[in-house]
Design a protein around this motif. Structure first.
Motif, short mmCIF file in Angstrom:
data_model
loop_
_atom_site.label_atom_id
_atom_site.label_comp_id
_atom_site.label_asym_id
_atom_site.label_seq_id
_atom_site.Cartn_x
_atom_site.Cartn_y
_atom_site.Cartn_z
N LEU A 1 0.80 -1.21 0.00
CA LEU A 1 0.00 0.00 0.00
C LEU A 1 0.84 1.27 0.00
CD1 LEU A 1 -2.60 -1.16 2.66
CD2 LEU A 1 -2.87 -1.13 0.19
N ASN A 2 2.15 1.14 -0.01
CA ASN A 2 3.02 2.29 0.15
C ASN A 2 3.94 2.43 -1.07
OD1 ASN A 2 5.06 4.08 0.89
ND2 ASN A 2 5.14 3.35 2.99
N SER A 3 3.86 3.53 -1.76
CA SER A 3 4.70 3.71 -2.94
C SER A 3 6.16 3.92 -2.57
CB SER A 3 4.20 4.89 -3.77
OG SER A 3 4.36 6.10 -3.08
N PHE A 4 6.44 4.35 -1.32
CA PHE A 4 7.83 4.54 -0.91
C PHE A 4 8.61 3.23 -0.97
CE2 PHE A 4 6.22 8.30 1.58
CZ PHE A 4 6.84 9.24 0.79
N SER A 5 7.95 2.12 -0.69
CA SER A 5 8.64 0.84 -0.67
C SER A 5 8.45 0.05 -1.96
CB SER A 5 8.17 0.01 0.53
OG SER A 5 6.78 -0.24 0.42
N ALA A 6 7.89 0.65 -3.00
CA ALA A 6 7.59 -0.08 -4.23
C ALA A 6 8.85 -0.68 -4.86
CB ALA A 6 6.88 0.83 -5.23
N LEU A 7 9.88 0.11 -5.08
CA LEU A 7 11.10 -0.40 -5.71
C LEU A 7 11.78 -1.44 -4.85
CD1 LEU A 7 12.56 2.88 -7.26
CD2 LEU A 7 11.23 1.10 -8.38
N GLU A 8 11.79 -1.21 -3.56
CA GLU A 8 12.39 -2.17 -2.63
C GLU A 8 11.62 -3.50 -2.66
OE1 GLU A 8 12.50 -2.44 2.12
OE2 GLU A 8 13.51 -0.66 1.31
N THR A 9 10.30 -3.41 -2.69
CA THR A 9 9.47 -4.61 -2.73
C THR A 9 9.65 -5.36 -4.04
OG1 THR A 9 7.88 -3.56 -1.27
CG2 THR A 9 7.13 -5.52 -2.43
N VAL A 10 9.79 -4.65 -5.14
CA VAL A 10 10.03 -5.30 -6.43
C VAL A 10 11.34 -6.09 -6.35
CG1 VAL A 10 10.58 -4.92 -8.87
CG2 VAL A 10 8.70 -3.67 -7.81
N SER A 11 12.35 -5.50 -5.74
CA SER A 11 13.64 -6.16 -5.60
C SER A 11 13.53 -7.42 -4.74
CB SER A 11 14.66 -5.20 -5.00
OG SER A 11 15.90 -5.82 -4.86
N GLU A 12 12.78 -7.34 -3.65
CA GLU A 12 12.64 -8.47 -2.73
C GLU A 12 11.74 -9.57 -3.29
OE1 GLU A 12 11.14 -6.92 0.95
OE2 GLU A 12 12.93 -5.69 1.28
N GLU A 13 10.61 -9.18 -3.85
CA GLU A 13 9.60 -10.14 -4.28
C GLU A 13 9.86 -10.72 -5.67
OE1 GLU A 13 7.19 -11.43 -2.53
OE2 GLU A 13 7.40 -10.16 -0.78
#
Length: 170
Positions: A78-90
């Protein structure tokens, strides 16, 4: 039996009979119980992963259910701040990206994904609320592979998701 086939057969038995024991899986596949235990321990979710990035929680819960019914592994942030980080992790196979956030817009996140060599390979479908040509053009110019507007028709969504994932496998 090849490794991948054996893994699929184990998963198939577990899906058909969620309470099946490792011993019964071994008997059904004519392999050792130790092999079954090792395979299950090493199995990863082999479903295609879809990352939903958006802050409309209620709407995306329904979207998640629709896609999970098609046997996709769906992760929602739900947070765009973590979008790039989440893409990297997931490491998703597809990103469904909302065009509007409180803190930044989805078009900018899409541009950031396309500008980064680590993420540019990930297909992006933008989800918008406006059915206006300028928003779809903006989505495509930011690097999106597709653009769809609310209200989302589940049949159309499934068809578009399937098409993008098929295209990305080639």
């Amino acid at each position: 039996m090849q490794n991948i086939d054996l893994n699929h057969e184990i998963l198939k038995l577990i899906k058909e009979q969620p309470e099946i024991s490792e011993r019964n899986i071994a008997l059904a596949l004519s392999i050792s119980e130790d092999t079954v235990k090792t395979r299950i321990a090493n199995l990863q979710d082999i479903r295609e992963k879809i990352l939903i990035v958006g802050n409309r929680k209620k709407a995306y819960e329904n979207l998640k259910k629709t896609l999970e019914a098609e046997n996709y592994n769906v992760v929602n942030i739900l947070n765009s701040f973590s979008a790039l980080e989440t893409v990297s992790e997931e490491r998703p196979d597809l990103i469904l990206l909302d065009t509007a956030f409180l803190d930044t817009d989805g078009f900018e996140i899409c541009r950031q994904l396309r500008a980064n060599p680590k993420y540019r390979w990930v297909p992006v479908m933008m989800l918008g609320e406006k059915n206006e040509a300028e928003d779809s053009i903006k989505a495509y110019k930011s690097g999106a592979d597709d653009y769809i507007t609310a209200p989302l028709n589940p049949l159309e969504l499934r068809a578009r998701v399937g098409m993008i994932l098929r295209r990305s496998r080639v």
